[in-house]
Design an enzyme around this catalytic site. Structure first.
Site, PDB file in Angstrom:
ATOM      1  CE1 TYR A  14      -3.111  -2.855  -0.219  1.00  0.00           C
ATOM      2  CE2 TYR A  14      -4.194  -1.994   1.713  1.00  0.00           C
ATOM      3  CZ  TYR A  14      -4.148  -2.888   0.672  1.00  0.00           C
ATOM      4  OH  TYR A  14      -5.160  -3.805   0.509  1.00  0.00           O
ATOM      5  CE  LYS A  19       1.958 -17.700   0.276  1.00  0.00           C
ATOM      6  NZ  LYS A  19       1.031 -18.835   0.424  1.00  0.00           N
ATOM      7  CG  ASP A  71      -1.734 -19.808   2.264  1.00  0.00           C
ATOM      8  OD1 ASP A  71      -0.912 -19.306   3.035  1.00  0.00           O
ATOM      9  OD2 ASP A  71      -1.421 -20.700   1.447  1.00  0.00           O
ATOM     10  CG  ASP A  77      -7.465  -3.725   3.337  1.00  0.00           C
ATOM     11  OD1 ASP A  77      -8.493  -3.518   3.994  1.00  0.00           O
ATOM     12  OD2 ASP A  77      -7.277  -3.270   2.191  1.00  0.00           O
ATOM     13  CG  ASP A 111     -12.954  -5.865   5.158  1.00  0.00           C
ATOM     14  OD1 ASP A 111     -12.529  -5.102   6.054  1.00  0.00           O
ATOM     15  OD2 ASP A 111     -13.518  -5.445   4.119  1.00  0.00           O
TER      16      ASP A 111
END
Ligand code: ATP
Length: 333
Positions: free
Chosen positions: A127, A172, A205, A229, A233
């Site tokens: 970002y 990751k 994941d 982010d 959610d």
């Protein structure tokens, strides 16, 4: 003179509904505050060519905390000169920690007994918005620094120590050992030094699946910007959705508190938005500035209304913003 000074920014879309509702709730709870009203967002950009005016910087800097409504992120190619207001404020004020609690609320379909916090690194990762295109190839940079990883790791570890002393570092690093590896190893170097903290690691994941399968296993999770982010959610979806999810953007000096949802252009102006997320953002803000009793009082009032009704449409009810707000205010009196 009022005890606190609070900057209020409605922003875009339903921000114009949920912030006034939240202010009335704060007033009804007896919050002793003077409000400085400021502007920011996409609507402001369309009228003035900038998404955050100088007066808003002044307001943020000269108050104890800021409560932000919602900001539109226009999809597709951004208009020239546009930067998202909230992303910009996060960068400018070094609001490096995005704190997103997920706690079971009495709403239909919510997972039981969930109480976790996602701590999202707020200033780096993908970002940083450094994208470019060469013909048919598009490239985005991801930026991770040791300093920023260390400060978010410390923040998350401190928070975990105040809670259930369990921290999960989500990453990751198996695929991106340089960037994600730096993030992961820097945090692990710090957590090794924190006595009594139970630290684990989880690949992102798997973390997504584990959050859905068994969210109760988590206490505090820390991760880079984009993973945070997305997973926050997802976590919000476990306990009732965006209408009730709040977050704080916190740095060493300033704090900006906001709903997780956006400006909801599809329902803006209809008076049907759920102000709960914004009211709970105010609860986070009150805790941040030390008004903890008032925070608990408002939190309890919201929970009572969520239990007894009326409920807004996103939670299966029929109430509009006004009816719900009145019900919370009635609980506070
Ligand atoms: P933006 O461009 O501002 O991000 P968006 O529509 O992409 O807007 P959200 O604003 O987060 O994203 O909205 C996602 C969905 O959730 C929409 O259907 C919206 O109506 C709904 N929603 C979001 N917030 C609320 C709320 N407070 N009350 C009721 N519904 C909401």
């Amino acid at each position: 003179m009022a005890k606190y000074r609070i900057c209020l920014i409605e922003g875009d879309g339903i921000g114009h509904e949920v912030i006034p509702a939240t202010r009335r709730v704060l007033d009804a709870a007896g919050f002793d505050a003077e409000y400085v009203i400021a502007e920011a967002g996409y609507e402001y950009f369309l009228d003035h060519g900038t998404s955050v005016p100088q007066a808003t910087y002044d307001a943020v800097e000269n108050t104890d905390a800021t409560l932000f409504g919602a900001a539109t992120s226009p999809s597709g190619i951004k208009p020239a000169g546009f930067t998202g207001a909230i992303r910009h404020l996060r960068q400018k004020y070094g609001l490096y920690a995005n704190v997103r609690p997920t706690r079971t609320r009495p709403v239909p379909g919510a997972y039981e007994n969930v109480d976790l916090v996602i701590v999202r690194e707020n200033t780096q990762g993908l970002y940083v918005e450094q994208e470019r295109r060469y013909g048919d190839t598009a490239i985005a940079d991801t930026v991770i620094t040791k300093d920023a990883s260390e400060r978010i790791g410390k923040f998350a570890a401190d928070l975990a120590m105040k809670r259930d002393k369990r921290l999960t570092v989500v990453h990751k690093a198996n695929v991106l050992p340089v960037t994600q590896g730096l993030f992961l190893n820097t945090i692990l170097d710090h957590t090794k030094t924190v006595e009594g903290l139970n630290t684990s690691t989880m690949i992102v994941d798997n973390a997504a699946m584990q959050l859905v399968r068994n969210p109760r296993q988590f206490d505090v999770l820390v991760m880079t910007n984009m993973f945070g982010d997305i997973l926050s959610d997802l976590a919000a979806g476990l306990v009732g959705g965006l209408g009730i999810a709040a977050s704080g953007n916190v740095g060493d000096k300033f704090g900006i508190f906001e709903s997780v949802h956006g400006s909801a252009p599809d329902i803006a102006g209809q008076g049907i938005s759920n102000p709960t997320a914004s009211i709970l953002a105010a609860v986070l803000m009150l805790n941040h500035i030390g008004a903890t009793e008032l925070a608990t009082k408002i939190d309890n009032a919201v929970n009572t209304v969520l239990t007894e009704g009326p409920r807004t449409r996103d939670l299966g009810g029929t109430a509009g913003t006004e009816e719900f707000t009145q019900a919370v205010i009635a609980q506070l009196k």
